[in-house]
Design an enzyme around this catalytic site. Structure first.
Site, PDB file in Angstrom:
ATOM      1  N   LYS A 197       0.853  -1.289   0.001  1.00 22.92           N
ATOM      2  CA  LYS A 197       0.075   0.066  -0.119  1.00 22.92           C
ATOM      3  C   LYS A 197       0.785   1.197   0.010  1.00 22.92           C
ATOM      4  O   LYS A 197       0.530   2.434  -0.768  1.00 22.92           O
ATOM      5  CB  LYS A 197      -0.911  -0.165   1.203  1.00 22.92           C
ATOM      6  CG  LYS A 197      -1.991  -1.205   1.090  1.00 22.92           C
ATOM      7  CD  LYS A 197      -2.741  -1.269   2.314  1.00 22.92           C
ATOM      8  CE  LYS A 197      -2.170  -1.156   3.804  1.00 22.92           C
ATOM      9  NZ  LYS A 197      -1.507  -2.402   3.983  1.00 22.92           N
ATOM     10  N   ARG A 254     -10.307   0.826   8.948  1.00 25.07           N
ATOM     11  CA  ARG A 254      -9.981  -0.642   9.194  1.00 25.07           C
ATOM     12  C   ARG A 254     -11.230  -1.447   9.829  1.00 25.07           C
ATOM     13  O   ARG A 254     -11.026  -2.532  10.097  1.00 25.07           O
ATOM     14  CB  ARG A 254      -8.686  -0.634  10.104  1.00 25.07           C
ATOM     15  CG  ARG A 254      -7.575  -0.245   9.065  1.00 25.07           C
ATOM     16  CD  ARG A 254      -6.263  -0.676  10.076  1.00 25.07           C
ATOM     17  NE  ARG A 254      -4.959  -0.403   9.245  1.00 25.07           N
ATOM     18  CZ  ARG A 254      -3.625  -0.669   9.830  1.00 25.07           C
ATOM     19  NH1 ARG A 254      -3.595  -1.156  10.731  1.00 25.07           N
ATOM     20  NH2 ARG A 254      -2.779  -0.293   8.813  1.00 25.07           N
ATOM     21  N   ARG A 308      11.528  -6.443   5.301  1.00 25.70           N
ATOM     22  CA  ARG A 308      11.348  -5.230   5.246  1.00 25.70           C
ATOM     23  C   ARG A 308      11.870  -4.764   6.878  1.00 25.70           C
ATOM     24  O   ARG A 308      12.512  -3.896   7.126  1.00 25.70           O
ATOM     25  CB  ARG A 308       9.959  -4.659   5.130  1.00 25.70           C
ATOM     26  CG  ARG A 308       9.820  -3.165   5.379  1.00 25.70           C
ATOM     27  CD  ARG A 308       8.463  -2.536   5.187  1.00 25.70           C
ATOM     28  NE  ARG A 308       7.597  -2.880   6.304  1.00 25.70           N
ATOM     29  CZ  ARG A 308       6.078  -2.547   5.872  1.00 25.70           C
ATOM     30  NH1 ARG A 308       5.748  -2.160   5.136  1.00 25.70           N
ATOM     31  NH2 ARG A 308       5.301  -2.790   6.999  1.00 25.70           N
ATOM     32  N   ARG A 351      11.467  -1.238  12.316  1.00 25.17           N
ATOM     33  CA  ARG A 351      10.013  -1.243  12.805  1.00 25.17           C
ATOM     34  C   ARG A 351      10.010  -2.471  13.504  1.00 25.17           C
ATOM     35  O   ARG A 351      10.068  -3.598  12.886  1.00 25.17           O
ATOM     36  CB  ARG A 351       8.940  -1.334  11.768  1.00 25.17           C
ATOM     37  CG  ARG A 351       8.819   0.135  11.383  1.00 25.17           C
ATOM     38  CD  ARG A 351       7.772   0.333   9.908  1.00 25.17           C
ATOM     39  NE  ARG A 351       6.669  -0.359  10.469  1.00 25.17           N
ATOM     40  CZ  ARG A 351       5.419  -0.444   9.633  1.00 25.17           C
ATOM     41  NH1 ARG A 351       5.656   0.047   8.335  1.00 25.17           N
ATOM     42  NH2 ARG A 351       4.496  -0.974   9.877  1.00 25.17           N
ATOM     43  N   ARG A 389      -1.361  -9.252  13.423  1.00 27.36           N
ATOM     44  CA  ARG A 389      -1.714  -8.309  12.608  1.00 27.36           C
ATOM     45  C   ARG A 389      -2.836  -8.813  11.531  1.00 27.36           C
ATOM     46  O   ARG A 389      -3.816  -8.115  11.217  1.00 27.36           O
ATOM     47  CB  ARG A 389      -0.512  -7.364  12.012  1.00 27.36           C
ATOM     48  CG  ARG A 389       0.064  -6.595  12.981  1.00 27.36           C
ATOM     49  CD  ARG A 389       1.374  -6.067  12.569  1.00 27.36           C
ATOM     50  NE  ARG A 389       1.438  -5.166  11.255  1.00 27.36           N
ATOM     51  CZ  ARG A 389       2.459  -4.861  10.823  1.00 27.36           C
ATOM     52  NH1 ARG A 389       3.680  -5.217  10.955  1.00 27.36           N
ATOM     53  NH2 ARG A 389       2.598  -4.244   9.705  1.00 27.36           N
TER      54      ARG A 389
END
Length: 190
Positions: free
Chosen positions: A14, A89, A128, A134, A146
């Protein structure tokens, strides 16, 4: 005015695609994740609150997210449209967004979902996580939590937007250019 909701599980691309779409269609990109991370980094009250939820892989409560997003829309009155990334969401957030936009004489034009297999996405996020710093991208258990949150709370939005004739699924696997082309084909035909 064009208002697009970019939809998809964490790691679906996204953020990457939003960069191309905002330039091509002159949209204001509103990423709840980016806004939360900014607030966390700067240790604002919102950031501290959001961090307690995000560290567990949970969603930030609707009322906090909705207020934050409304202030971002209000801060950009001259925008040609908005690209909502990571919002809504939940069904409650979708309803709140519809009511808020309606109060401004606007509406969601389309919801576009980047679809990809969970196992591919887990690997993307772990990769990533090696460079992003992160913590939520470095722990497979948190990533899977998640996805569980997404399946339980966000997936029902597909039906909500399908019922309005505003839902479009796009294959999120392939090169960045291929995926951008698929997204553009949907948006160009709205």
């Amino acid at each position: 005015m064009i208002n697009i909701v970019l939809f998809g599980k964490p790691g679906a691309g996204k953020g990457t695609q939003a960069e191309f779409l905002k330039e091509k269609y002159n949209l204001t990109h509103l990423s709840t994740g980016d806004i939360f991370r900014f607030n966390i980094k700067n240790e604002t009250e919102l950031g501290k609150l959001a961090k307690t939820y995000m560290d567990k892989g949970d969603l930030v409560p609707d009322e906090v997210t909705i207020q934050m997003l409304q202030s971002e829309v209000d801060a950009n009155p001259q925008s040609a449209g908005f690209l909502f990334d990571g919002f809504p969401r939940t069904l409650a957030q979708a309803g709140a967004l519809d009511r808020f936009l309606e109060s401004k004489g606007q509406q969601i034009t389309a919801t576009v979902a980047l679809e990809a297999d969970d196992e591919i996405l887990v690997q993307r996020l772990l990769e990533r996580g090696k460079t992003s710093g992160r913590p939520d991208d470095q722990d497979e258990e948190k990533i899977r939590n998640r996805y569980q949150e997404y399946n339980e709370k966000t997936a029902p939005l597909m039906g909500y937007y399908k019922d309005q004739g505003k839902f479009y699924a796009v294959d999120g696997i392939g090169s960045i250019a291929e995926i951008t082309e698929r997204l553009s084909a949907v948006i160009d035909n709205l």
